[in-house]
Design an enzyme around this catalytic site. Structure first.
Site, PDB file in Angstrom:
ATOM      1  N   GLY A   1     -15.957 -14.027 -34.132  1.00 62.39           N
ATOM      2  CA  GLY A   1     -16.754 -13.002 -33.461  1.00 62.39           C
ATOM      3  C   GLY A   1     -16.846 -11.725 -34.282  1.00 62.39           C
ATOM      4  O   GLY A   1     -15.879 -11.305 -34.916  1.00 62.39           O
ATOM      5  N   GLN A   2     -18.019 -11.110 -34.220  1.00 68.87           N
ATOM      6  CA  GLN A   2     -18.246  -9.820 -34.878  1.00 68.87           C
ATOM      7  C   GLN A   2     -17.394  -8.724 -34.222  1.00 68.87           C
ATOM      8  O   GLN A   2     -17.118  -7.693 -34.825  1.00 68.87           O
ATOM      9  CB  GLN A   2     -19.741  -9.484 -34.757  1.00 68.87           C
ATOM     10  CG  GLN A   2     -20.195  -8.294 -35.531  1.00 68.87           C
ATOM     11  CD  GLN A   2     -20.129  -8.534 -37.027  1.00 68.87           C
ATOM     12  OE1 GLN A   2     -20.760  -9.449 -37.536  1.00 68.87           O
ATOM     13  NE2 GLN A   2     -19.364  -7.717 -37.714  1.00 68.87           N
TER      14      GLN A   2
ATOM     15  N   HIS B   1     -15.588 -15.792 -26.149  1.00 69.09           N
ATOM     16  CA  HIS B   1     -15.148 -17.081 -26.704  1.00 69.09           C
ATOM     17  C   HIS B   1     -16.191 -18.172 -26.403  1.00 69.09           C
ATOM     18  O   HIS B   1     -16.462 -19.025 -27.255  1.00 69.09           O
ATOM     19  CB  HIS B   1     -13.827 -17.515 -26.072  1.00 69.09           C
ATOM     20  CG  HIS B   1     -12.684 -16.572 -26.290  1.00 69.09           C
ATOM     21  ND1 HIS B   1     -12.158 -15.796 -25.289  1.00 69.09           N
ATOM     22  CD2 HIS B   1     -11.975 -16.277 -27.409  1.00 69.09           C
ATOM     23  CE1 HIS B   1     -11.149 -15.078 -25.765  1.00 69.09           C
ATOM     24  NE2 HIS B   1     -11.026 -15.338 -27.044  1.00 69.09           N
TER      25      HIS B   1
ATOM     26  N   ASP C   1     -14.311  -8.622 -33.798  1.00 67.87           N
ATOM     27  CA  ASP C   1     -13.168  -8.343 -34.668  1.00 67.87           C
ATOM     28  C   ASP C   1     -13.694  -8.274 -36.105  1.00 67.87           C
ATOM     29  O   ASP C   1     -13.473  -9.170 -36.922  1.00 67.87           O
ATOM     30  CB  ASP C   1     -12.114  -9.444 -34.509  1.00 67.87           C
ATOM     31  CG  ASP C   1     -11.578  -9.479 -33.098  1.00 67.87           C
ATOM     32  OD1 ASP C   1     -10.638  -8.752 -32.808  1.00 67.87           O
ATOM     33  OD2 ASP C   1     -12.141 -10.221 -32.260  1.00 67.87           O
TER      34      ASP C   1
ATOM     35  N   MET D   1      -6.929 -17.205 -29.194  1.00 69.09           N
ATOM     36  CA  MET D   1      -5.593 -17.024 -28.631  1.00 69.09           C
ATOM     37  C   MET D   1      -5.632 -17.289 -27.124  1.00 69.09           C
ATOM     38  O   MET D   1      -4.714 -16.910 -26.392  1.00 69.09           O
ATOM     39  CB  MET D   1      -5.084 -15.615 -28.924  1.00 69.09           C
ATOM     40  CG  MET D   1      -4.955 -15.371 -30.423  1.00 69.09           C
ATOM     41  SD  MET D   1      -3.742 -14.124 -30.840  1.00 69.09           S
ATOM     42  CE  MET D   1      -4.431 -12.710 -30.031  1.00 69.09           C
TER      43      MET D   1
ATOM     44  N   LEU E   1      -9.640 -17.337 -22.241  1.00 65.85           N
ATOM     45  CA  LEU E   1     -11.033 -17.382 -22.691  1.00 65.85           C
ATOM     46  C   LEU E   1     -11.973 -16.593 -21.779  1.00 65.85           C
ATOM     47  O   LEU E   1     -11.812 -16.586 -20.560  1.00 65.85           O
ATOM     48  CB  LEU E   1     -11.490 -18.843 -22.792  1.00 65.85           C
ATOM     49  CG  LEU E   1     -10.654 -19.747 -23.702  1.00 65.85           C
ATOM     50  CD1 LEU E   1     -11.247 -21.167 -23.731  1.00 65.85           C
ATOM     51  CD2 LEU E   1     -10.563 -19.192 -25.123  1.00 65.85           C
ATOM     52  N   HIS E   2     -12.949 -15.960 -22.386  1.00 62.81           N
ATOM     53  CA  HIS E   2     -13.986 -15.222 -21.661  1.00 62.81           C
ATOM     54  C   HIS E   2     -15.340 -15.545 -22.303  1.00 62.81           C
ATOM     55  O   HIS E   2     -15.414 -16.383 -23.222  1.00 62.81           O
ATOM     56  CB  HIS E   2     -13.692 -13.722 -21.666  1.00 62.81           C
ATOM     57  CG  HIS E   2     -13.407 -13.160 -23.029  1.00 62.81           C
ATOM     58  ND1 HIS E   2     -14.361 -13.082 -24.014  1.00 62.81           N
ATOM     59  CD2 HIS E   2     -12.266 -12.685 -23.592  1.00 62.81           C
ATOM     60  CE1 HIS E   2     -13.833 -12.548 -25.100  1.00 62.81           C
ATOM     61  NE2 HIS E   2     -12.550 -12.319 -24.883  1.00 62.81           N
TER      62      HIS E   2
ATOM     63  N   VAL F   1     -20.157 -10.210 -27.475  1.00 66.50           N
ATOM     64  CA  VAL F   1     -20.631 -10.366 -26.099  1.00 66.50           C
ATOM     65  C   VAL F   1     -20.027  -9.226 -25.276  1.00 66.50           C
ATOM     66  O   VAL F   1     -18.830  -8.931 -25.390  1.00 66.50           O
ATOM     67  CB  VAL F   1     -20.206 -11.731 -25.521  1.00 66.50           C
ATOM     68  CG1 VAL F   1     -20.662 -11.860 -24.077  1.00 66.50           C
ATOM     69  CG2 VAL F   1     -20.776 -12.867 -26.370  1.00 66.50           C
TER      70      VAL F   1
END
Ligand code: AMP
Length: 281
Positions: free
Chosen positions: A145-146, A35, A148, A28, A31-32, A174
């Site tokens: 990603g884990q 992502h 979520d 969405m 980004l960080h 992360v």
């Protein structure tokens, strides 16, 4: 890197690359490093990398933060370029959902737990956008990603149950140096809340350590909840331990346990989790 906003342009580029392995990273935006970990992994494992940046209205409830969800497309494009992304798909809601078909995807049982309880319809909206993205991009692998964990469990089950020809890749959470899980919503925290928020991960860690010693789920949950209540002003939405990926009550037959929590702050609801391999304990 190319950026397209329309489905027609996306289809043309996918058609031109159909003989390659394609990695898809749905996001969405805003980004960080979380992502970035997904993008880097996709870059390593595929010939062609597509990232979608789309704040999906279908997965937000009426009183949620759709309108104020953080956005910075220029910065996102820079980060994606640096990560070696080949194509950004950044559609408008009208492009993605030009008409209401009246046909819905309903997650059912898996969406009644954890986040699903306070976000009715959220995971139906996730699968709505994911289905469209799978059909449009036809990825070889898709990266989630884990962080979520419930979303990941639902996508994995969906792909398995409905035979989508795609491999779902799990990427570990992360974190900031102090343990807080990276999230686009962290910008909504006040300075005090940001300092307190490290206790979410600490509480999860304490709960897992307690469980490893006692094997008592209720006690582990109580320890985790007490830590959050003592150290933060946030209000606990849930603090639960369930089997993974079925999200069921803990039983002897489970391979993995998910320790998961969601905490409301003034302007953000933060989630985090720890996955424990029972056989390694
Ligand atoms: P979002 O933009 O929040 O929808 O997230 C897009 C993808 O990035 C999802 O698969 C998330 O699980 C993943 N993601 C978000 N934050 C993190 C994080 N801190 N570590 C790893 N993956 C993440």
């Amino acid at each position: 890197m190319q950026t397209v906003q329309t489905i027609d342009e996306l289809k043309q580029i996918i058609e031109a690359n159909k003989n390659k392995t394609i990695g898809l990273v749905p996001t969405m935006g805003y980004l960080h490093e979380g992502h970035q970990a997904l993008l880097n992994r996709a870059r390593k494992e595929n010939d062609f990398v597509v990232a979608s940046i789309f704040v999906n209205p279908a997965q937000f409830g009426p009183n949620e933060d759709l309108d104020r969800y953080p956005r910075d497309i220029e910065r996102d494009l820079k980060i994606a370029t640096e990560a070696g992304v080949d194509l950004i798909f950044n559609p408008t809601p009208e492009e993605m959902y030009p008409f209401e078909s009246g046909i819905t995807i309903q997650v059912g049982e898996l969406s009644t737990k954890l986040c699903g309880e306070s976000r009715p319809g959220h995971f139906d909206g996730v699968l709505k956008v994911i289905t469209k993205l799978f059909n449009l991009v036809q990825p070889t692998k898709v990266y989630f990603g884990q962080k979520d964990a419930q979303q990941l469990a639902i996508v994995e089950t969906f792909v398995h149950a409905y035979n989508f020809p795609v491999q779902v890749v799990r990427v570990q959470t992360v974190r900031e140096a102090d343990g807080l899980a990276k999230s686009s919503r962290n910008v909504f925290l006040s300075e005090v809340e940001r300092a307190e928020a490290i206790h979410i991960y600490k509480a999860l860690t304490l709960a897992t350590e307690n469980w490893k010693q006692t094997k008592n789920v209720d006690e582990a949950i109580a320890v985790g909840k007490a830590h959050i209540e003592e150290h933060t002003s946030g209000k606990i939405d849930y603090f639960e331990v369930v089997t993974y990926p079925l999200l069921q009550q803990v039983s002897e037959h489970a391979d993995q346990l998910l320790f998961a929590t969601a905490v409301f702050y003034e302007k953000a609801r933060l989630i985090d989790n720890i996955l424990v391999d029972i056989k390694e304990v």
